[in-house]
Write a protein that holds these residues in place. Sequence first.
Motif, PDB file in Angstrom:
ATOM      1  N   LYS A 146      40.326  23.696  65.716  1.00  0.00           N
ATOM      2  CA  LYS A 146      40.822  25.062  65.907  1.00  0.00           C
ATOM      3  C   LYS A 146      39.670  26.028  65.666  1.00  0.00           C
ATOM      4  CE  LYS A 146      45.414  23.994  64.035  1.00  0.00           C
ATOM      5  NZ  LYS A 146      46.330  24.278  62.941  1.00  0.00           N
ATOM      6  N   PRO A 147      38.787  26.212  66.623  1.00  0.00           N
ATOM      7  CA  PRO A 147      37.615  27.072  66.415  1.00  0.00           C
ATOM      8  C   PRO A 147      37.996  28.502  66.011  1.00  0.00           C
ATOM      9  CG  PRO A 147      37.483  25.923  68.518  1.00  0.00           C
ATOM     10  CD  PRO A 147      38.842  25.655  67.967  1.00  0.00           C
ATOM     11  N   GLY A 148      37.209  29.042  65.067  1.00  0.00           N
ATOM     12  CA  GLY A 148      37.372  30.443  64.677  1.00  0.00           C
ATOM     13  C   GLY A 148      38.571  30.746  63.820  1.00  0.00           C
ATOM     14  N   THR A 149      39.225  29.727  63.245  1.00  0.00           N
ATOM     15  CA  THR A 149      40.431  30.000  62.458  1.00  0.00           C
ATOM     16  C   THR A 149      40.158  30.156  60.968  1.00  0.00           C
ATOM     17  OG1 THR A 149      40.925  27.642  62.230  1.00  0.00           O
ATOM     18  CG2 THR A 149      41.948  28.808  64.086  1.00  0.00           C
ATOM     19  N   THR A 150      38.920  29.879  60.546  1.00  0.00           N
ATOM     20  CA  THR A 150      38.597  29.994  59.125  1.00  0.00           C
ATOM     21  C   THR A 150      37.542  31.068  58.906  1.00  0.00           C
ATOM     22  OG1 THR A 150      36.901  28.279  59.267  1.00  0.00           O
ATOM     23  CG2 THR A 150      39.131  27.566  58.683  1.00  0.00           C
ATOM     24  N   LYS A 151      37.652  31.719  57.744  1.00  0.00           N
ATOM     25  CA  LYS A 151      36.689  32.767  57.430  1.00  0.00           C
ATOM     26  C   LYS A 151      36.465  32.832  55.921  1.00  0.00           C
ATOM     27  CE  LYS A 151      37.080  36.868  59.404  1.00  0.00           C
ATOM     28  NZ  LYS A 151      37.502  38.245  59.695  1.00  0.00           N
ATOM     29  N   VAL A 152      35.200  32.709  55.526  1.00  0.00           N
ATOM     30  CA  VAL A 152      34.845  32.874  54.122  1.00  0.00           C
ATOM     31  C   VAL A 152      34.732  34.368  53.849  1.00  0.00           C
ATOM     32  CG1 VAL A 152      33.050  32.488  52.398  1.00  0.00           C
ATOM     33  CG2 VAL A 152      33.704  30.639  53.955  1.00  0.00           C
ATOM     34  N   LEU A 153      35.436  34.821  52.807  1.00  0.00           N
ATOM     35  CA  LEU A 153      35.466  36.238  52.458  1.00  0.00           C
ATOM     36  C   LEU A 153      34.578  36.560  51.261  1.00  0.00           C
ATOM     37  CD1 LEU A 153      39.316  36.738  52.900  1.00  0.00           C
ATOM     38  CD2 LEU A 153      37.496  37.168  54.574  1.00  0.00           C
ATOM     39  N   GLY A 154      33.813  35.573  50.803  1.00  0.00           N
ATOM     40  CA  GLY A 154      32.876  35.807  49.710  1.00  0.00           C
ATOM     41  C   GLY A 154      33.237  35.030  48.459  1.00  0.00           C
ATOM     42  N   PHE A 155      32.331  35.115  47.498  1.00  0.00           N
ATOM     43  CA  PHE A 155      32.491  34.442  46.219  1.00  0.00           C
ATOM     44  C   PHE A 155      32.877  35.458  45.158  1.00  0.00           C
ATOM     45  CE2 PHE A 155      29.710  31.734  48.649  1.00  0.00           C
ATOM     46  CZ  PHE A 155      30.118  30.450  48.318  1.00  0.00           C
ATOM     47  N   GLY A 156      33.679  35.009  44.199  1.00  0.00           N
ATOM     48  CA  GLY A 156      34.057  35.848  43.078  1.00  0.00           C
ATOM     49  C   GLY A 156      33.647  35.201  41.765  1.00  0.00           C
ATOM     50  N   SER A 157      33.759  35.956  40.695  1.00  0.00           N
ATOM     51  CA  SER A 157      33.362  35.529  39.353  1.00  0.00           C
ATOM     52  C   SER A 157      34.419  34.606  38.733  1.00  0.00           C
ATOM     53  CB  SER A 157      33.197  36.757  38.466  1.00  0.00           C
ATOM     54  OG  SER A 157      34.465  37.367  38.248  1.00  0.00           O
ATOM     55  N   ALA A 158      34.088  34.071  37.556  1.00  0.00           N
ATOM     56  CA  ALA A 158      35.048  33.274  36.799  1.00  0.00           C
ATOM     57  C   ALA A 158      36.276  34.116  36.448  1.00  0.00           C
ATOM     58  CB  ALA A 158      34.394  32.711  35.540  1.00  0.00           C
ATOM     59  N   LYS A 159      36.066  35.395  36.130  1.00  0.00           N
ATOM     60  CA  LYS A 159      37.188  36.296  35.829  1.00  0.00           C
ATOM     61  C   LYS A 159      38.080  36.458  37.059  1.00  0.00           C
ATOM     62  CE  LYS A 159      38.196  40.946  34.047  1.00  0.00           C
ATOM     63  NZ  LYS A 159      39.029  41.469  35.096  1.00  0.00           N
ATOM     64  N   ASP A 160      37.472  36.618  38.238  1.00  0.00           N
ATOM     65  CA  ASP A 160      38.248  36.706  39.479  1.00  0.00           C
ATOM     66  C   ASP A 160      39.057  35.427  39.692  1.00  0.00           C
ATOM     67  OD1 ASP A 160      37.069  39.216  40.036  1.00  0.00           O
ATOM     68  OD2 ASP A 160      35.442  38.281  41.195  1.00  0.00           O
ATOM     69  N   ALA A 161      38.430  34.287  39.422  1.00  0.00           N
ATOM     70  CA  ALA A 161      39.101  32.998  39.585  1.00  0.00           C
ATOM     71  C   ALA A 161      40.299  32.889  38.653  1.00  0.00           C
ATOM     72  CB  ALA A 161      38.118  31.862  39.329  1.00  0.00           C
ATOM     73  N   THR A 162      40.139  33.338  37.412  1.00  0.00           N
ATOM     74  CA  THR A 162      41.229  33.281  36.439  1.00  0.00           C
ATOM     75  C   THR A 162      42.424  34.113  36.903  1.00  0.00           C
ATOM     76  OG1 THR A 162      39.675  32.888  34.642  1.00  0.00           O
ATOM     77  CG2 THR A 162      41.837  33.720  34.021  1.00  0.00           C
ATOM     78  N   GLU A 163      42.162  35.261  37.501  1.00  0.00           N
ATOM     79  CA  GLU A 163      43.249  36.089  38.038  1.00  0.00           C
ATOM     80  C   GLU A 163      43.984  35.358  39.163  1.00  0.00           C
ATOM     81  OE1 GLU A 163      41.489  39.865  39.075  1.00  0.00           O
ATOM     82  OE2 GLU A 163      40.917  40.268  37.004  1.00  0.00           O
ATOM     83  N   VAL A 164      43.237  34.676  40.033  1.00  0.00           N
ATOM     84  CA  VAL A 164      43.853  33.889  41.109  1.00  0.00           C
ATOM     85  C   VAL A 164      44.692  32.759  40.513  1.00  0.00           C
ATOM     86  CG1 VAL A 164      43.372  32.303  43.027  1.00  0.00           C
ATOM     87  CG2 VAL A 164      42.085  34.447  42.842  1.00  0.00           C
ATOM     88  N   ILE A 165      44.151  32.074  39.504  1.00  0.00           N
ATOM     89  CA  ILE A 165      44.879  30.974  38.858  1.00  0.00           C
ATOM     90  C   ILE A 165      46.175  31.489  38.252  1.00  0.00           C
ATOM     91  CG2 ILE A 165      44.831  29.277  36.980  1.00  0.00           C
ATOM     92  CD1 ILE A 165      41.715  29.178  37.457  1.00  0.00           C
ATOM     93  N   ASP A 166      46.110  32.600  37.529  1.00  0.00           N
ATOM     94  CA  ASP A 166      47.320  33.174  36.922  1.00  0.00           C
ATOM     95  C   ASP A 166      48.370  33.496  37.986  1.00  0.00           C
ATOM     96  OD1 ASP A 166      46.329  32.984  34.323  1.00  0.00           O
ATOM     97  OD2 ASP A 166      45.596  35.055  34.285  1.00  0.00           O
ATOM     98  N   ASP A 167      47.950  34.082  39.111  1.00  0.00           N
ATOM     99  CA  ASP A 167      48.881  34.388  40.211  1.00  0.00           C
ATOM    100  C   ASP A 167      49.509  33.110  40.761  1.00  0.00           C
ATOM    101  OD1 ASP A 167      48.279  37.089  39.987  1.00  0.00           O
ATOM    102  OD2 ASP A 167      46.964  37.138  41.753  1.00  0.00           O
ATOM    103  N   CYS A 168      48.709  32.067  40.881  1.00  0.00           N
ATOM    104  CA  CYS A 168      49.197  30.807  41.454  1.00  0.00           C
ATOM    105  C   CYS A 168      50.128  30.064  40.495  1.00  0.00           C
ATOM    106  CB  CYS A 168      48.024  29.931  41.880  1.00  0.00           C
ATOM    107  SG  CYS A 168      47.126  30.609  43.304  1.00  0.00           S
ATOM    108  N   ILE A 169      49.897  30.197  39.193  1.00  0.00           N
ATOM    109  CA  ILE A 169      50.823  29.631  38.202  1.00  0.00           C
ATOM    110  C   ILE A 169      52.159  30.371  38.276  1.00  0.00           C
ATOM    111  CG2 ILE A 169      51.302  29.401  35.722  1.00  0.00           C
ATOM    112  CD1 ILE A 169      48.238  28.921  35.376  1.00  0.00           C
TER     113      ILE A 169
END
Length: 176
Positions: A146-169
């Motif tokens: 499926k060409p062109g269906t994925t897009k990297v939007l950048g890297f975030g910090s450990a703090k950003d990751a923790t916020e994502v983890i909390d949302d996913c929990i």
Amino acid sequence: MPDFNKILTPGDIADNIINTVIEIPKGSMLKIEWNRDLACFELDRVEPGIFAKPVNYGFIPQTLDEDGDELDTLVVTAEGIPTGVFTKAKVIGVLNFDDGGEMDHKVICVPVDDRHYGGISSVDELGEAWKKQIEHHFTHYKDLKKPGTTKVLGFGSAKDATEVIDDCIARWNNNA
């Protein structure tokens, strides 16, 4: 086969430590996924060698990302970790990723007791070449299907990751 989503917790998020289960070892061309309904690993597809995983790929139990799957992890080690192995890992960042219009975050981490990468505390410490390789892989790994269906939007910090983890929990708990 045990159901990891019922046995393992997401980890000690307040201390930046997660539990992660490996689906795809670094260097593998096999797209292996955890099948939550069957409580086992399933071969989804076999990728061309050029799209072998550049890093171990896993998930955090008892989480749900916006795409409806467990929250993905990229576990940085010098060698591949076999499918089904669980490890405690230190969160060092997040890859923000759009897969076909759905957010599909990838928490970047290193095993807690890794004598090579264990001292790393930020994704930036992995270097620009590592980040470019990961970005290239996730931008292009579906190009043959499926060409062109994925897009990297950048890297975030450990703090950003923790916020994502909390949302996913929270999303997991709301759907349990």
